[in-house]
Write a protein that holds these residues in place. Sequence first.
Motif, PDB file in Angstrom:
ATOM      1  N   TYR A 139       0.881  -1.083  -0.079  1.00  0.00           N
ATOM      2  CA  TYR A 139      -0.079   0.120   0.162  1.00  0.00           C
ATOM      3  C   TYR A 139       1.042   1.163  -0.024  1.00  0.00           C
ATOM      4  N   LYS A 140       0.599   2.179  -0.726  1.00  0.00           N
ATOM      5  CA  LYS A 140       1.019   3.603  -0.796  1.00  0.00           C
ATOM      6  C   LYS A 140      -0.006   4.894  -1.017  1.00  0.00           C
ATOM      7  N   GLY A 141      -0.166   5.252  -0.139  1.00  0.00           N
ATOM      8  CA  GLY A 141      -1.300   6.353  -0.160  1.00  0.00           C
ATOM      9  C   GLY A 141      -1.180   7.550   0.912  1.00  0.00           C
ATOM     10  N   ASP A 142      -2.238   8.490   0.853  1.00  0.00           N
ATOM     11  CA  ASP A 142      -2.200   9.467   1.702  1.00  0.00           C
ATOM     12  C   ASP A 142      -3.131   9.537   2.857  1.00  0.00           C
ATOM     13  N   SER A 143      -3.265   8.306   3.177  1.00  0.00           N
ATOM     14  CA  SER A 143      -4.303   7.954   4.372  1.00  0.00           C
ATOM     15  C   SER A 143      -3.871   6.658   4.867  1.00  0.00           C
ATOM     16  N   ILE A 144      -4.153   6.305   6.215  1.00  0.00           N
ATOM     17  CA  ILE A 144      -3.789   5.277   7.069  1.00  0.00           C
ATOM     18  C   ILE A 144      -4.286   3.887   6.085  1.00  0.00           C
ATOM     19  N   PRO A 145      -3.555   2.792   5.957  1.00  0.00           N
ATOM     20  CA  PRO A 145      -3.954   1.786   5.046  1.00  0.00           C
ATOM     21  C   PRO A 145      -5.259   1.104   5.690  1.00  0.00           C
ATOM     22  N   THR A 146      -6.116   0.720   4.888  1.00  0.00           N
ATOM     23  CA  THR A 146      -7.278  -0.177   5.358  1.00  0.00           C
ATOM     24  C   THR A 146      -7.004  -1.425   4.728  1.00  0.00           C
ATOM     25  N   LYS A 147      -7.838  -2.702   4.985  1.00  0.00           N
ATOM     26  CA  LYS A 147      -7.968  -3.755   4.004  1.00  0.00           C
ATOM     27  C   LYS A 147      -8.465  -3.520   2.910  1.00  0.00           C
ATOM     28  N   THR A 148      -9.411  -2.785   2.596  1.00  0.00           N
ATOM     29  CA  THR A 148     -10.085  -2.565   1.447  1.00  0.00           C
ATOM     30  C   THR A 148      -8.909  -1.877   0.266  1.00  0.00           C
ATOM     31  N   LEU A 149      -8.054  -1.107   0.988  1.00  0.00           N
ATOM     32  CA  LEU A 149      -6.991  -0.686   0.108  1.00  0.00           C
ATOM     33  C   LEU A 149      -5.823  -1.397  -0.398  1.00  0.00           C
ATOM     34  N   LEU A 150      -5.502  -2.610   0.225  1.00  0.00           N
ATOM     35  CA  LEU A 150      -4.287  -3.314   0.070  1.00  0.00           C
ATOM     36  C   LEU A 150      -4.242  -3.884  -1.238  1.00  0.00           C
ATOM     37  N   ASN A 151      -3.196  -3.902  -1.732  1.00  0.00           N
ATOM     38  CA  ASN A 151      -3.003  -4.580  -3.136  1.00  0.00           C
ATOM     39  C   ASN A 151      -2.410  -5.919  -2.759  1.00  0.00           C
ATOM     40  N   PRO A 152      -2.816  -6.970  -2.953  1.00  0.00           N
ATOM     41  CA  PRO A 152      -2.432  -8.400  -2.734  1.00  0.00           C
ATOM     42  C   PRO A 152      -1.401  -8.732  -3.530  1.00  0.00           C
ATOM     43  N   ASP A 153      -1.222  -8.107  -4.736  1.00  0.00           N
ATOM     44  CA  ASP A 153      -0.142  -8.325  -5.759  1.00  0.00           C
ATOM     45  C   ASP A 153       0.855  -7.310  -5.767  1.00  0.00           C
ATOM     46  N   PRO A 154       1.759  -7.314  -5.007  1.00  0.00           N
ATOM     47  CA  PRO A 154       2.885  -5.967  -4.845  1.00  0.00           C
ATOM     48  C   PRO A 154       3.544  -5.740  -6.035  1.00  0.00           C
ATOM     49  N   GLU A 155       3.856  -4.696  -6.462  1.00  0.00           N
ATOM     50  CA  GLU A 155       5.038  -4.329  -7.442  1.00  0.00           C
ATOM     51  C   GLU A 155       6.423  -4.210  -7.050  1.00  0.00           C
ATOM     52  N   TYR A 156       6.498  -3.753  -5.930  1.00  0.00           N
ATOM     53  CA  TYR A 156       7.888  -3.679  -5.293  1.00  0.00           C
ATOM     54  C   TYR A 156       8.190  -4.547  -3.946  1.00  0.00           C
ATOM     55  N   CYS A 157       9.376  -4.458  -3.736  1.00  0.00           N
ATOM     56  CA  CYS A 157       9.802  -5.087  -2.341  1.00  0.00           C
ATOM     57  C   CYS A 157      11.086  -4.566  -2.095  1.00  0.00           C
ATOM     58  N   ILE A 158      11.303  -4.536  -0.714  1.00  0.00           N
ATOM     59  CA  ILE A 158      12.620  -4.227  -0.461  1.00  0.00           C
ATOM     60  C   ILE A 158      13.266  -5.521   0.412  1.00  0.00           C
ATOM     61  N   PHE A 159      14.757  -5.783   0.418  1.00  0.00           N
ATOM     62  CA  PHE A 159      15.377  -6.512   1.329  1.00  0.00           C
ATOM     63  C   PHE A 159      16.202  -6.055   2.251  1.00  0.00           C
ATOM     64  N   LEU A 160      15.895  -6.299   3.343  1.00  0.00           N
ATOM     65  CA  LEU A 160      16.667  -5.546   4.475  1.00  0.00           C
ATOM     66  C   LEU A 160      17.433  -6.740   4.994  1.00  0.00           C
ATOM     67  N   LYS A 161      18.921  -6.349   5.223  1.00  0.00           N
ATOM     68  CA  LYS A 161      19.682  -7.386   5.489  1.00  0.00           C
ATOM     69  C   LYS A 161      20.861  -6.662   6.694  1.00  0.00           C
ATOM     70  N   LYS A 162      21.440  -7.213   7.343  1.00  0.00           N
ATOM     71  CA  LYS A 162      22.388  -6.840   8.389  1.00  0.00           C
ATOM     72  C   LYS A 162      23.684  -6.632   7.615  1.00  0.00           C
ATOM     73  N   PRO A 163      24.613  -5.714   7.830  1.00  0.00           N
ATOM     74  CA  PRO A 163      24.112  -4.534   8.912  1.00  0.00           C
ATOM     75  C   PRO A 163      23.703  -3.301   7.940  1.00  0.00           C
ATOM     76  N   ASN A 164      22.478  -3.131   8.164  1.00  0.00           N
ATOM     77  CA  ASN A 164      21.567  -1.921   7.691  1.00  0.00           C
ATOM     78  C   ASN A 164      21.905  -1.544   6.166  1.00  0.00           C
ATOM     79  N   LYS A 165      21.808  -2.696   5.517  1.00  0.00           N
ATOM     80  CA  LYS A 165      21.711  -2.709   4.157  1.00  0.00           C
ATOM     81  C   LYS A 165      20.177  -2.842   3.696  1.00  0.00           C
TER      82      LYS A 165
END
Length: 128
Positions: A14-40
């Motif tokens: 979800y990306k939007g100008d209000s707090i996300p709700t279940k009706t706004l969530l995209n079940p098929d994301p376009e983007y992801c991030i990979f967080l790994k140690k140390p701080n990458k």
Amino acid sequence: MAGSEPGKYWDLIYKGDSIPTKTLLNPDPEYCIFLKKPNKIVHYQYEDPFKVIDRGCFTDVKFNPDTFAIKNDSIVNFLGDDYHIKLLTDDSMILKRCWTSGLHKGLCMFYMYKKSRIQDKKIFVCKY
């Protein structure tokens, strides 16, 4: 394969100008991030549900490599921008970013990430 490294994939659902709700969530994301140690952090775009591509392959914006930093236990900074942590659990993260200058001054956006169901992704490396 990056999925075997110590870290965690988070899907942007979800990306939007209000707090996300279940009706706004995209079940098929376009983007992801990979967080790994140390701080990458590595920014990806989905090609299909199992395969991700460096986001820098499609734009002149430099996404990778990148780092993240936690400030005051409530702010995470990546790509040079501060995001306020509104929620952080083992499988969910809601961040809020507000612009204080420039064209977007006064605008705030919410970003909701869910821990990706598929932690062992195929990484497609683009040729720059």
